[in-house]
Enzyme design. Structure first.
Site, PDB file in Angstrom:
ATOM      1  N   ASP A 131      33.061  40.476 -13.630  1.00 13.30           N
ATOM      2  CA  ASP A 131      32.061  40.278 -14.684  1.00 13.30           C
ATOM      3  C   ASP A 131      30.639  40.223 -14.122  1.00 13.30           C
ATOM      4  O   ASP A 131      30.438  40.179 -12.904  1.00 13.30           O
ATOM      5  CB  ASP A 131      32.364  38.998 -15.491  1.00 13.30           C
ATOM      6  CG  ASP A 131      32.732  37.804 -14.617  1.00 13.30           C
ATOM      7  OD1 ASP A 131      32.522  37.866 -13.394  1.00 13.30           O
ATOM      8  OD2 ASP A 131      33.233  36.807 -15.155  1.00 13.30           O
TER       9      ASP A 131
ATOM     10  N   ASN B 100      37.214  25.899 -20.122  1.00 17.60           N
ATOM     11  CA  ASN B 100      37.828  26.110 -21.445  1.00 17.60           C
ATOM     12  C   ASN B 100      38.989  27.112 -21.380  1.00 17.60           C
ATOM     13  O   ASN B 100      39.435  27.597 -22.400  1.00 17.60           O
ATOM     14  CB  ASN B 100      36.768  26.570 -22.464  1.00 17.60           C
ATOM     15  CG  ASN B 100      36.103  27.883 -22.069  1.00 17.60           C
ATOM     16  OD1 ASN B 100      36.485  28.507 -21.085  1.00 17.60           O
ATOM     17  ND2 ASN B 100      35.115  28.305 -22.843  1.00 17.60           N
TER      18      ASN B 100
ATOM     19  N   HIS C  24      38.843  30.064 -19.811  1.00 17.07           N
ATOM     20  CA  HIS C  24      38.473  31.479 -19.732  1.00 17.07           C
ATOM     21  C   HIS C  24      38.840  32.062 -18.372  1.00 17.07           C
ATOM     22  O   HIS C  24      38.880  31.354 -17.367  1.00 17.07           O
ATOM     23  CB  HIS C  24      37.003  31.729 -20.108  1.00 17.07           C
ATOM     24  CG  HIS C  24      35.963  31.305 -19.142  1.00 17.07           C
ATOM     25  ND1 HIS C  24      34.806  30.661 -19.504  1.00 17.07           N
ATOM     26  CD2 HIS C  24      35.856  31.458 -17.794  1.00 17.07           C
ATOM     27  CE1 HIS C  24      34.054  30.447 -18.445  1.00 17.07           C
ATOM     28  NE2 HIS C  24      34.665  30.919 -17.395  1.00 17.07           N
TER      29      HIS C  24
ATOM     30  N   GLU D 136      36.327  34.606 -23.165  1.00 17.14           N
ATOM     31  CA  GLU D 136      36.220  33.275 -23.760  1.00 17.14           C
ATOM     32  C   GLU D 136      37.320  33.066 -24.810  1.00 17.14           C
ATOM     33  O   GLU D 136      37.868  34.043 -25.347  1.00 17.14           O
ATOM     34  CB  GLU D 136      34.848  33.136 -24.436  1.00 17.14           C
ATOM     35  CG  GLU D 136      33.665  33.178 -23.479  1.00 17.14           C
ATOM     36  CD  GLU D 136      33.407  31.847 -22.770  1.00 17.14           C
ATOM     37  OE1 GLU D 136      34.368  31.166 -22.366  1.00 17.14           O
ATOM     38  OE2 GLU D 136      32.227  31.498 -22.605  1.00 17.14           O
TER      39      GLU D 136
HETATM   40  C1  GLP Z   1      32.505  31.743 -14.307  1.00 19.50           C
HETATM   41  C2  GLP Z   1      33.171  33.064 -13.957  1.00 19.50           C
HETATM   42  C3  GLP Z   1      34.679  32.935 -13.855  1.00 19.50           C
HETATM   43  C4  GLP Z   1      35.045  31.731 -13.023  1.00 19.50           C
HETATM   44  C5  GLP Z   1      34.495  30.480 -13.677  1.00 19.50           C
HETATM   45  C6  GLP Z   1      34.870  29.199 -12.957  1.00 19.50           C
HETATM   46  O1  GLP Z   1      32.456  31.500 -15.651  1.00 19.50           O
HETATM   47  N1  GLP Z   1      32.843  34.080 -14.894  1.00 19.50           N
HETATM   48  O2  GLP Z   1      35.215  34.119 -13.299  1.00 19.50           O
HETATM   49  O3  GLP Z   1      36.452  31.648 -12.890  1.00 19.50           O
HETATM   50  O4  GLP Z   1      33.082  30.619 -13.682  1.00 19.50           O
HETATM   51  O5  GLP Z   1      33.990  28.968 -11.939  1.00 19.50           O
HETATM   52  P1  GLP Z   1      34.119  27.838 -10.845  1.00 19.50           P
HETATM   53  O6  GLP Z   1      35.038  28.379  -9.821  1.00 19.50           O
HETATM   54  O7  GLP Z   1      32.725  27.660 -10.332  1.00 19.50           O
HETATM   55  O8  GLP Z   1      34.628  26.628 -11.523  1.00 19.50           O
END
Ligand code: GLP
Length: 239
Positions: free
Chosen positions: A67, A136, A138, A143
């Site tokens: 992404d 959440n 995702h 989402e």
């Molecule tokens: C972002 C990314 C996700 C990732 C999530 C969790 O939203 N788009 O791909 O899994 O963050 O991030 P973290 O590892 O910092 O908790």
């Protein structure tokens, strides 16, 4: 599903790095699906170390990232292209031309989404997809919703995601409200998936995702349907 309990973040990162490097050693031309966020940073550090020792060679590897924020260009420190270059690609012997991140600056975002799906198809799909999970539920930026979005698409980030990601920005108002994300279909078509979860705060959502109903309101729950899912997690309690 394989569930692997890690005793701490270092252990989690080494285990994930071991699995990714085994993939690359066995298949030097592997297509790796890569993730951003704080969770994979340790995995990338470990892979960099092994690459420097010449234990793992990325010269023939292709990568596709999950992404990118809409409106951030690669020189923006909060863009996912910048993150990947600085936390991984700039430190390994990968050919940068073979690293792919959606273009959040594309004039026509819909076209960019189509281009990204076509690109994933043209390189034969993803051999191993590294994933984190949002608070959440995702995955990538898919989402919670009423249906699973299949292909790469533009998404409006949920308030809780903007809140969670504001830690990387000076101001919450600087957090982009739109992103481009790979769809659930491309993620699920990856031949193997490695999900890493490093936080007690994510214990409940992880449990719900892996053992609750499969529903688009918990996007990660779709991973239950994948035939080659490995979950490496580090929480106070085992699942
Ligand atoms: C972002 C990314 C996700 C990732 C999530 C969790 O939203 N788009 O791909 O899994 O963050 O991030 P973290 O590892 O910092 O908790």
């Amino acid at each position: 599903m394989k569930l692997i309990y890690a005793k701490d973040y270092n252990d989690l990162s080494r285990k994930a790095a071991n699995i990714l490097s085994a993939q690359v050693i066995l298949h030097p031309r592997a297509v790796l699906g890569l993730a951003t966020g704080s969770s994979p940073i340790g995995t990338y550090k470990q892979l960099i170390e092994w690459n420097k020792k010449q234990d793992v060679d990325f010269s023939k590897v292709t990568t596709v990232n999950l992404d990118e924020y809409v409106g951030l260009d690669p020189s923006n420190e909060q863009s996912y292209r910048y993150f990947m270059d600085n936390n991984f690609f700039n430190h390994i012997n990968i050919n940068k031309a073979n690293t792919n991140v959606p273009n959040g600056m594309a004039v026509d975002i819909e076209e960019e989404c189509k281009r990204y799906d076509a690109l994933i198809n043209s390189i034969g799909g993803i051999d191993m997809q590294l994933l984190g999970i949002g608070n959440n539920g995702h995955i990538a930026f898919n989402e919670p919703d009423e249906a699973f979005e299949k292909t790469t698409h533009k998404v409006s980030l949920k308030p809780e995601t903007i809140e969670a990601n504001k830690r990387f920005f000076n101001n919450i108002s600087d957090v982009p409200i739109f992103a481009i994300t790979m769809g659930i279909k491309s993620i699920m078509q990856a031949r193997s998936i490695v999900l890493i979860v490093n936080s007690n705060d994510k214990y409940d959502i992880l449990k719900q995702s892996l053992f609750g109903p499969v529903t688009p309101s918990v996007p990660a729950s779709i991973l239950q349907m994948h035939s080659n899912l490995t979950v490496i997690y580090c929480c106070d309690k085992e699942l």
